[in-house]
Design a protein around this motif. Structure first.
Motif, PDB file in Angstrom:
ATOM      1  N   ASP A  23      63.635  19.126  71.958  1.00 35.55           N
ATOM      2  CA  ASP A  23      63.353  17.960  73.024  1.00 35.55           C
ATOM      3  C   ASP A  23      62.150  16.948  72.352  1.00 35.55           C
ATOM      4  N   LYS A  24      61.334  17.494  71.679  1.00 31.63           N
ATOM      5  CA  LYS A  24      60.514  16.446  71.204  1.00 31.63           C
ATOM      6  C   LYS A  24      61.120  15.485  70.281  1.00 31.63           C
ATOM      7  N   GLU A  58      57.485  11.523  83.130  1.00 36.33           N
ATOM      8  CA  GLU A  58      57.242  12.889  83.207  1.00 36.33           C
ATOM      9  C   GLU A  58      56.666  13.165  84.571  1.00 36.33           C
ATOM     10  N   ARG A  68      62.999  19.845  86.094  1.00 35.37           N
ATOM     11  CA  ARG A  68      62.551  19.629  84.821  1.00 35.37           C
ATOM     12  C   ARG A  68      60.890  20.020  85.027  1.00 35.37           C
ATOM     13  N   SER A  69      60.167  19.932  84.117  1.00 29.25           N
ATOM     14  CA  SER A  69      58.967  20.388  83.920  1.00 29.25           C
ATOM     15  C   SER A  69      57.978  18.943  83.318  1.00 29.25           C
ATOM     16  N   GLU A  71      55.414  17.997  80.870  1.00 28.35           N
ATOM     17  CA  GLU A  71      54.918  18.191  79.647  1.00 28.35           C
ATOM     18  C   GLU A  71      53.965  17.232  79.141  1.00 28.35           C
ATOM     19  N   ALA A  73      52.659  16.908  76.237  1.00 24.27           N
ATOM     20  CA  ALA A  73      52.957  16.900  74.772  1.00 24.27           C
ATOM     21  C   ALA A  73      54.455  15.729  75.057  1.00 24.27           C
ATOM     22  N   ASP A  74      55.052  15.928  75.755  1.00 25.43           N
ATOM     23  CA  ASP A  74      56.050  14.800  75.838  1.00 25.43           C
ATOM     24  C   ASP A  74      55.764  13.316  75.865  1.00 25.43           C
TER      25      ASP A  74
END
Length: 107
Positions: A23-24, A58, A68-69, A71, A73-74
């Motif tokens: 994902d990242k 996001e 979906r969540s 994040e 970090a995304d």
């Protein structure tokens, strides 16, 4: 841009299983491609626009009924990708030989 909409807003049920961290990588590559193509196209205020898009995408992922969540970090990876794409184009432009214009003839 259309590819990013498909990637970022596909419902969780439509996202294929992948190894951890994939994902990242997708976020990084996606935003690098957006920044590089936007810089080549000379889109004004590109980096601030991509930063806003990273945050809004996001928030929408968790707000819309996509499963979906959110994040944080995304968002960080999105920004890193945008900077990488922007920098890659800048580096490529510096390394490209400049054309030499012959002086005008007098006479």
């Amino acid at each position: 841009m259309l590819a990013s909409l498909a990637v970022l807003f596909t419902p969780a049920s439509g996202v294929p299983d992948a190894p951890p961290g994939t994902d990242k990588v997708v976020h990084l590559v996606l935003f690098a491609a957006l920044a590089a193509s936007g810089r080549i196209a000379r889109i004004p205020v590109l980096l601030p626009g991509l930063a806003a898009y990273a945050v809004v995408s996001e928030v929408l992922q968790v707000t819309l009924p996509l499963g979906r969540s959110f994040e944080l970090a995304d968002i960080g990876v999105d920004l890193a990708g945008a900077l990488a794409g922007w920098s890659a184009v800048a580096l490529a432009r510096r390394r490209r030989p400049r054309s030499v214009v012959a002086p005008a003839r007098r006479g």
